[in-house]
Design a protein around this motif. Structure first.
Motif, short mmCIF file in Angstrom:
data_model
loop_
_atom_site.label_atom_id
_atom_site.label_comp_id
_atom_site.label_asym_id
_atom_site.label_seq_id
_atom_site.Cartn_x
_atom_site.Cartn_y
_atom_site.Cartn_z
N VAL A 1 39.76 13.40 61.79
CA VAL A 1 39.74 13.16 60.35
C VAL A 1 38.71 12.09 60.02
CG1 VAL A 1 42.14 13.86 60.04
CG2 VAL A 1 41.61 11.47 60.49
N ASN A 2 38.37 12.00 58.74
CA ASN A 2 37.38 11.04 58.27
C ASN A 2 38.06 9.84 57.61
OD1 ASN A 2 36.24 14.06 57.54
ND2 ASN A 2 34.69 12.76 58.53
N ASP A 3 37.27 8.76 57.43
CA ASP A 3 37.76 7.59 56.71
C ASP A 3 37.61 7.77 55.21
OD1 ASP A 3 38.40 6.21 59.07
OD2 ASP A 3 36.33 5.50 59.27
N GLU A 4 36.56 8.50 54.78
CA GLU A 4 36.29 8.68 53.36
C GLU A 4 35.93 10.13 53.10
OE1 GLU A 4 33.12 6.04 52.48
OE2 GLU A 4 34.39 4.26 52.37
N LEU A 5 36.01 10.52 51.83
CA LEU A 5 35.60 11.84 51.40
C LEU A 5 34.19 11.74 50.85
CD1 LEU A 5 38.83 13.13 49.59
CD2 LEU A 5 37.97 13.83 51.83
N VAL A 6 33.22 12.33 51.57
CA VAL A 6 31.82 12.28 51.15
C VAL A 6 31.25 13.68 50.97
CG1 VAL A 6 29.50 11.44 51.71
CG2 VAL A 6 31.51 10.07 52.34
N GLU A 7 31.40 14.49 51.98
CA GLU A 7 30.84 15.84 51.97
C GLU A 7 31.97 16.87 51.89
OE1 GLU A 7 27.68 16.46 51.88
OE2 GLU A 7 26.98 14.40 52.17
N PRO A 8 31.64 18.10 51.41
CA PRO A 8 32.63 19.17 51.46
C PRO A 8 33.18 19.35 52.87
CG PRO A 8 30.76 19.84 50.13
CD PRO A 8 30.39 18.52 50.76
N LEU A 9 34.47 19.58 52.95
CA LEU A 9 35.22 19.79 54.18
C LEU A 9 35.51 18.50 54.93
CD1 LEU A 9 33.67 23.13 55.56
CD2 LEU A 9 35.55 22.81 53.95
N ASP A 10 35.08 17.33 54.41
CA ASP A 10 35.59 16.07 54.96
C ASP A 10 37.10 16.03 54.74
OD1 ASP A 10 33.13 15.21 55.73
OD2 ASP A 10 32.87 13.73 54.15
N VAL A 11 37.82 15.38 55.66
CA VAL A 11 39.29 15.35 55.61
C VAL A 11 39.77 13.91 55.77
CG1 VAL A 11 41.42 16.11 56.73
CG2 VAL A 11 39.47 17.67 56.59
N VAL A 12 40.63 13.47 54.86
CA VAL A 12 41.27 12.16 54.99
C VAL A 12 42.77 12.32 54.97
CG1 VAL A 12 39.32 10.95 53.92
CG2 VAL A 12 41.26 11.69 52.51
N VAL A 13 43.48 11.35 55.54
CA VAL A 13 44.94 11.38 55.62
C VAL A 13 45.48 10.08 55.05
CG1 VAL A 13 46.95 11.58 57.12
CG2 VAL A 13 44.86 12.83 57.68
N ARG A 14 46.49 10.18 54.21
CA ARG A 14 47.16 9.02 53.64
C ARG A 14 48.67 9.18 53.79
NH1 ARG A 14 42.60 7.82 53.96
NH2 ARG A 14 41.19 7.00 52.34
N ASP A 15 49.36 8.06 53.99
CA ASP A 15 50.82 8.10 54.07
C ASP A 15 51.43 8.18 52.67
OD1 ASP A 15 50.86 8.01 56.79
OD2 ASP A 15 51.47 5.91 56.94
N VAL A 16 52.45 9.01 52.53
CA VAL A 16 53.22 9.10 51.30
C VAL A 16 54.70 8.96 51.68
CG1 VAL A 16 53.93 10.57 49.38
CG2 VAL A 16 51.55 10.57 50.12
#
Length: 643
Positions: free
Chosen positions: A338-353
């Motif tokens: 996964v990525n740290d940030e969303l920059v390009e299409p298909l980049d993936v980030v994860v956050r806790d909910v």
């Protein structure tokens, strides 16, 4: 072995006029896909299990041979006719009446067979009785002989025991046949297959001076019990009943007789066109609801078409073609890429909910705790789909329970929340399983939400009261708030909730007078319809608008030709073309750029919604303009076009 249909004599103190459970199941093939696929997924014994939906169209001799095999003329048809004649006020009787009429007028008998492989079959004893513990009930009893009984393991798909009713919901004659192959460890007296039993969910009825209860069974007669039981049939019998299985893997086949969606009656079309339409609707429903399950390889799903014994089509469901961003994001989440940030299409980030799980009072009880669900977000590519700008919610069953819709101007994304045992399949912690159970009990019978609503759209989540101590309502409602908070932080802006639009975007349609002025009242324009811009945005240089019209309810209805007008910074106004035909959303029909709103048989107002997209050929770039909508009578618009 000769098979027969049997209905027990009616109780003098109780009458059964249909199984109400099936009406808890939503209409449409999406609902059929959700419930049937979930049932098979819950019964899986191995990853990579297979589910096959086969539409079987029988005509001529093929239909007659099948009807002979199921005892249509001798028993089933006479009992169905008796149900229709003796229960005119019963909903189920009305459905059976329509089904019989449909069968009488058509040469075709349409069946839908749903086969699963690599799953637990119809296990366990034949009948529930005083000598059989509930813990000994197998799948046969749960599916065919009990209502409102689930008995599923924790974190399974449903908790009400209602999903199985989907099979009868889609039978025009309320009749389903089953065939099952058992695993060796589930064998009964050395038998593993084919275990065949049929069930009719009819109404109490009178035939030949006897009164019968509504539910009937198809199988072999048991002298010992005095009732029909399932039978271990040979392959030729299964084949004659259209229940032949392709191999000896354990699982169950459900054959829906006279397949029909009661809320979407048959259309005038060829049987080939009908099968293509049904196949597409079913495929769309499976992909939308079960893309996580299929992506992770938990189950392979295929749809087939058989016409009079010949296989004419077979396609494997692959959601990567329809939802490539979601499939890619789930695979990257599972691999930890996964990525740290969303920059390009298909980049993936994860956050806790965080999901707060309430204290459980029923066994196995536990204290309340906070469960860290995972929000996965990816930027979209250039191709739109039905799950864009929506957050899919799912747990261990890997079925999308519901979505949170949250568009952001200038940002297009796909997202999902993995909760409970869906986060680490095969390695779920005890708390993951407990959170999964909490969400399972939160789902109403249709399995279509965790987040409670209110008012007329409120659905029952009564199971939580039985198992958990309050407060659980705020815990569930907090899910959406926390998801939206994370999205707002990712995209840096909160979408506007103001639907009024800029000042230059008019809320009233300008309705031009259709005829010349005359005497008092002659030619006067009727009260102007009102328009509410419920959605508007600029994408790729085009205006995308959604419009709601409210107008006076009048006998002749309304026939309008809406035109899109762009308003420049200097106040200049230019009418522009629609890129394609308008799209009806609700309460109207559309032909090209003409919107027709029919009169209603009640109320003083009519309401309609439509969508449209402007051409990209605008006199001023779209992001430098405001918009206005002008509507004139369609007849005047046509006359002007001709001149």
């Amino acid at each position: 072995m000769t098979y027969l249909w049997s209905w027990e004599k009616q109780s003098p103190s109780y009458g059964n006029y249909g199984n109400a459970n099936q009406w808890t199941v939503n209409a449409g093939l999406t609902s059929l896909a959700r419930e049937s696929c979930q049932n098979s997924a819950d019964a899986r014994t191995e990853d990579g299990a297979e589910l096959v939906y086969t539409f079987i169209s029988l005509t001529g001799d093929a239909r007659r041979r099948f009807e002979e095999a199921i005892g249509w003329n001798e028993l089933l048809h006479p009992h169905l006719l008796a149900m229709v004649g003796g229960a005119k006020a019963a909903v189920a009787a009305g459905q059976i009446s329509s089904g019989l009429d449909l069968l009488a007028k058509s040469d075709e008998l349409l069946l839908l067979r749903i086969d699963d492989y690599g799953c637990r079959g119809l296990t366990g004893p034949e009948f529930p009785d005083a000598m059989t513990s509930e813990d000994e009930y197998g799948n046969l009893i749960k599916l065919c002989r009990l209502d409102l009984w689930s008995g599923k393991d924790k974190a399974a798909g449903g908790s009400f025991g209602l999903g199985k009713a989907v099979y009868w919901r889609f039978s025009a004659i309320q009749t389903v046949l089953f065939n099952s192959v058992l695993a060796p460890e589930d064998a009964l007296q050395g038998q593993v297959g084919n275990r065949i039993l049929g069930v009719n969910q009819g109404t109490a009825h009178r035939l030949n001076d006897a009164i019968y209860q509504g539910r009937g069974y198809f199988g072999a007669w048991s002298e010992e019990v005095g009732a029909v039981r399932s039978d271990w049939a040979d392959a030729s019998v299964a084949d004659a009943l259209c229940l032949k299985r392709k191999d000896d893997r354990p699982g169950t086949s459900a054959l829906i007789l006279a397949f029909n969606d009661p809320d979407n009656p048959s259309q005038p079309e060829t049987r080939e066109a009908r099968l293509q339409r049904l196949t597409k609707e079913l495929r769309d429903g499976i992909e939308e609801s079960f893309w996580p399950l299929i992506t992770r390889g938990r189950m392979q799903v295929r749809i087939e078409q058989i016409l009079d014994g010949d296989l004419v089509k077979s396609e494997t469901i692959d959601p990567s073609g329809t939802y490539p961003e979601l499939v890619n994001a789930l695979r990257r989440f599972d691999s930890g890429d996964v990525n740290d940030e969303l920059v390009e299409p298909l980049d993936v980030v994860v956050r806790d909910v965080t999901i707060d799980v309430s204290r459980r009072k029923s066994d196995p009880s536990h204290a309340g705790f906070s469960h860290p669900a995972k929000l996965v977000v990816t930027l979209s590519d250039e191709v739109k789909d039905g799950l864009e700008d929506r957050v899919c919610l799912f747990r261990r069953a890997e079925m999308v329970v519901q979505t949170i819709d949250r568009p952001y101007e200038g940002r297009r994304y796909h997202a999902f929340v993995l909760a409970g045992a869906a986060i680490k399949p095969g390695a779920a912690s005890e708390d993951d399983l407990r959170a999964d159970d909490f969400l399972r009990f939160a789902e109403p019978p249709a399995h279509d939400r965790w987040i409670p609503t209110s008012g007329r759209s409120q659905a029952s989540q009564v199971n939580l009261n039985a198992h958990y101590l309050p407060p659980w309502l705020p815990n569930l409602r907090a899910i959406e708030h926390r998801v939206v908070k994370e999205l707002d932080q990712l995209f840096g802006a909160i979408p506007s909730t103001d639907t009024s639009g800029p000042e230059s975007v008019l809320r009233r349609l300008r309705f031009l007078r259709a005829g010349p002025a005359g005497g008092k009242g002659a030619g006067a324009a009727p009260r102007k319809p009102l328009v509410e811009l419920v959605d508007w945005r600029v994408e790729h240089g085009r205006w995308h608008v959604a419009v709601e019209i409210q107008a006076k309810n009048r006998p002749e209805g309304w026939n309008l030709s809406p035109a899109l007008v762009v308003v420049g910074l200097d106040g200049s106004r230019t009418a522009v073309q629609w890129e394609g035909p308008l799209e009806s959303v609700e309460g109207c029909s559309v032909s090209g750029s003409t919107v027709t709103i029919p009169a209603s048989d009640r109320g003083r107002k009519v309401k309609a919604r439509f969508r449209g997209v402007s051409t990209a050929d605008l006199p001023i770039p779209a992001d430098l303009t405001a918009i206005d909508i002008v509507a004139i009578p369609a007849s005047l618009a046509t006359a002007e076009a001709r001149s």
